[in-house]
Design an enzyme around this catalytic site. Structure first.
Site, PDB file in Angstrom:
ATOM      1  N   LYS A 299       0.822  -1.218   0.000  1.00  0.00           N
ATOM      2  CA  LYS A 299       0.000   0.000   0.000  1.00  0.00           C
ATOM      3  C   LYS A 299       0.855   1.266   0.000  1.00  0.00           C
ATOM      4  O   LYS A 299       0.627   2.166  -0.796  1.00  0.00           O
ATOM      5  CB  LYS A 299      -0.907   0.056   1.242  1.00  0.00           C
ATOM      6  CG  LYS A 299      -1.949  -1.024   1.321  1.00  0.00           C
ATOM      7  CD  LYS A 299      -2.888  -0.795   2.505  1.00  0.00           C
ATOM      8  CE  LYS A 299      -2.192  -0.820   3.857  1.00  0.00           C
ATOM      9  NZ  LYS A 299      -1.670  -2.122   4.268  1.00  0.00           N
TER      10      LYS A 299
ATOM     11  N   ARG B 143      -9.859   1.158   8.785  1.00  0.00           N
ATOM     12  CA  ARG B 143      -9.475  -0.224   9.058  1.00  0.00           C
ATOM     13  C   ARG B 143     -10.493  -0.936   9.936  1.00  0.00           C
ATOM     14  O   ARG B 143     -10.324  -2.122  10.224  1.00  0.00           O
ATOM     15  CB  ARG B 143      -8.140  -0.238   9.799  1.00  0.00           C
ATOM     16  CG  ARG B 143      -6.923  -0.316   8.912  1.00  0.00           C
ATOM     17  CD  ARG B 143      -5.689  -0.312   9.807  1.00  0.00           C
ATOM     18  NE  ARG B 143      -4.590  -1.017   9.226  1.00  0.00           N
ATOM     19  CZ  ARG B 143      -3.473  -0.425   8.773  1.00  0.00           C
ATOM     20  NH1 ARG B 143      -3.340   0.866   8.821  1.00  0.00           N
ATOM     21  NH2 ARG B 143      -2.498  -1.149   8.286  1.00  0.00           N
TER      22      ARG B 143
ATOM     23  N   ARG C 113      11.487  -6.594   4.725  1.00  0.00           N
ATOM     24  CA  ARG C 113      11.477  -5.186   5.108  1.00  0.00           C
ATOM     25  C   ARG C 113      12.097  -5.010   6.495  1.00  0.00           C
ATOM     26  O   ARG C 113      12.768  -4.010   6.762  1.00  0.00           O
ATOM     27  CB  ARG C 113      10.033  -4.656   5.111  1.00  0.00           C
ATOM     28  CG  ARG C 113       9.949  -3.166   5.376  1.00  0.00           C
ATOM     29  CD  ARG C 113       8.561  -2.624   5.153  1.00  0.00           C
ATOM     30  NE  ARG C 113       7.665  -2.968   6.237  1.00  0.00           N
ATOM     31  CZ  ARG C 113       6.363  -2.686   6.245  1.00  0.00           C
ATOM     32  NH1 ARG C 113       5.809  -2.102   5.216  1.00  0.00           N
ATOM     33  NH2 ARG C 113       5.610  -3.019   7.264  1.00  0.00           N
TER      34      ARG C 113
ATOM     35  N   ARG D 146      11.676  -1.571  11.109  1.00  0.00           N
ATOM     36  CA  ARG D 146      10.463  -1.077  11.777  1.00  0.00           C
ATOM     37  C   ARG D 146      10.193  -1.937  13.000  1.00  0.00           C
ATOM     38  O   ARG D 146      10.275  -3.159  12.937  1.00  0.00           O
ATOM     39  CB  ARG D 146       9.277  -1.181  10.804  1.00  0.00           C
ATOM     40  CG  ARG D 146       8.762   0.168  10.361  1.00  0.00           C
ATOM     41  CD  ARG D 146       7.693   0.034   9.328  1.00  0.00           C
ATOM     42  NE  ARG D 146       6.454  -0.549   9.837  1.00  0.00           N
ATOM     43  CZ  ARG D 146       5.319  -0.526   9.170  1.00  0.00           C
ATOM     44  NH1 ARG D 146       5.261   0.029   7.976  1.00  0.00           N
ATOM     45  NH2 ARG D 146       4.242  -1.072   9.670  1.00  0.00           N
TER      46      ARG D 146
ATOM     47  N   ARG E  41      -0.470  -8.823  13.265  1.00  0.00           N
ATOM     48  CA  ARG E  41      -1.040  -7.813  12.367  1.00  0.00           C
ATOM     49  C   ARG E  41      -1.901  -8.462  11.288  1.00  0.00           C
ATOM     50  O   ARG E  41      -2.924  -7.922  10.883  1.00  0.00           O
ATOM     51  CB  ARG E  41       0.082  -6.972  11.742  1.00  0.00           C
ATOM     52  CG  ARG E  41       0.562  -5.873  12.693  1.00  0.00           C
ATOM     53  CD  ARG E  41       1.969  -5.413  12.404  1.00  0.00           C
ATOM     54  NE  ARG E  41       2.161  -4.880  11.085  1.00  0.00           N
ATOM     55  CZ  ARG E  41       3.343  -4.891  10.439  1.00  0.00           C
ATOM     56  NH1 ARG E  41       4.408  -5.414  10.999  1.00  0.00           N
ATOM     57  NH2 ARG E  41       3.436  -4.393   9.241  1.00  0.00           N
TER      58      ARG E  41
HETATM   59  P1  ADP Z   1       0.981  -2.092   7.787  1.00  0.00           P
HETATM   60  O1  ADP Z   1       2.286  -1.986   7.061  1.00  0.00           O
HETATM   61  O2  ADP Z   1       0.970  -3.187   8.792  1.00  0.00           O
HETATM   62  O3  ADP Z   1      -0.208  -2.078   6.892  1.00  0.00           O
HETATM   63  P2  ADP Z   1       0.811   0.685   8.678  1.00  0.00           P
HETATM   64  O4  ADP Z   1       2.173   1.215   8.440  1.00  0.00           O
HETATM   65  O5  ADP Z   1      -0.281   1.144   7.792  1.00  0.00           O
HETATM   66  O6  ADP Z   1       0.868  -0.888   8.767  1.00  0.00           O
HETATM   67  O7  ADP Z   1       0.379   0.970  10.202  1.00  0.00           O
HETATM   68  C1  ADP Z   1       1.203   0.591  11.285  1.00  0.00           C
HETATM   69  C2  ADP Z   1       0.407   0.543  12.588  1.00  0.00           C
HETATM   70  O8  ADP Z   1      -0.215   1.820  12.812  1.00  0.00           O
HETATM   71  C3  ADP Z   1      -0.742  -0.456  12.618  1.00  0.00           C
HETATM   72  O9  ADP Z   1      -0.317  -1.761  12.930  1.00  0.00           O
HETATM   73  C4  ADP Z   1      -1.613   0.173  13.720  1.00  0.00           C
HETATM   74  O10 ADP Z   1      -1.116  -0.064  15.011  1.00  0.00           O
HETATM   75  C5  ADP Z   1      -1.498   1.650  13.444  1.00  0.00           C
HETATM   76  N1  ADP Z   1      -2.566   2.090  12.512  1.00  0.00           N
HETATM   77  C6  ADP Z   1      -2.405   2.534  11.231  1.00  0.00           C
HETATM   78  N2  ADP Z   1      -3.593   2.843  10.688  1.00  0.00           N
HETATM   79  C7  ADP Z   1      -4.526   2.585  11.622  1.00  0.00           C
HETATM   80  C8  ADP Z   1      -5.950   2.688  11.676  1.00  0.00           C
HETATM   81  N3  ADP Z   1      -6.658   3.126  10.628  1.00  0.00           N
HETATM   82  N4  ADP Z   1      -6.586   2.345  12.815  1.00  0.00           N
HETATM   83  C9  ADP Z   1      -5.901   1.928  13.873  1.00  0.00           C
HETATM   84  N5  ADP Z   1      -4.571   1.777  13.914  1.00  0.00           N
HETATM   85  C10 ADP Z   1      -3.880   2.115  12.797  1.00  0.00           C
END
Ligand code: ADP
Length: 191
Positions: free
Chosen positions: A13, A88, A127, A133, A144
């Protein structure tokens, strides 16, 4: 254009969001990036979010919703936006509906990137090696994925019922995936 980009962790994404947003001349709004920025700056929001992120859990809706609302209110998002990582949860869907309705606009499309689960884990582990990260450890990656399946996958049906859903194959080269997204969204823009 008002676009949502969805997909499980590791679907690509973030990578696609930037290119696609630029193509349509709108800002890419990534909740994950905003949270990480706040964590690195040690803001109050960052301190609150970090514990959830490091455990692979979602940050509580009240915190996330307010953050997105403030971001969407900024002037660069007036012509539209591409959301990466939001909504989400079903409650975030409702909240976003309210925000968009308030501006007198509508959502144009919801793009879901689909990737095999094995490939997802491999990408995230790769990654972890390069980006370091704090939520890219094997246990947290697994958590996750579970949280995505439980809380976010149901959103796919919601948007399919609204005829907004576009499923895009997220396997293959980054450029190929970008092209698939452009092709699908150009059809939406022309319609
Ligand atoms: P990923 O690479 O796992 O898709 P992101 O970088 O988008 O993750 O987000 C990292 C973390 O930030 C998530 O695991 C969550 O803890 C928090 N987060 C991001 N977006 C949301 C959301 N819309 N609602 C709740 N928590 C979020």
């Amino acid at each position: 254009m008002r676009i949502i980009l969805m997909g499980p962790p590791g679907a690509g994404k973030g990578t696609q969001a930037k290119v696609v947003a630029e193509h349509f001349g709108v800002p890419a709004i990534s909740t994950g990036d905003i949270f990480r920025f706040n964590v690195s700056e040690g803001t109050e929001l960052g301190v609150k979010a970090k514990q959830y992120m490091d455990a692979g859990e979602y940050v509580p809706d009240e915190i996330t919703n307010l953050m997105v609302r403030n971001r969407i209110d900024e002037s660069d998002a007036e012509p539209g936006f591409l959301l990466d990582g939001y909504p989400r949860t079903l409650s975030q869907v409702e909240e976003l509906d309210g925000m968009i309705k308030f501006t007198g606009h509508e959502l144009d499309a919801v793009v879901v990137l689909t990737v095999d689960s094995e490939e997802l884990v491999q990408r995230l582990l790769a990654r972890a090696e390069t980006d370091g990260r704090s939520d890219d450890t094997e246990d947290v990656i697994r958590r996750r994925q579970e949280v995505y399946a439980e809380q976010t996958e149901p959103l796919i049906d919601v948007y399919r019922d609204r005829n907004l859903l576009i499923e895009v194959d997220g396997m293959g080269e980054v450029d190929e995936v970008t092209k698939r997204i452009f092709d699908a969204l150009d059809d939406v823009r022309e319609s």
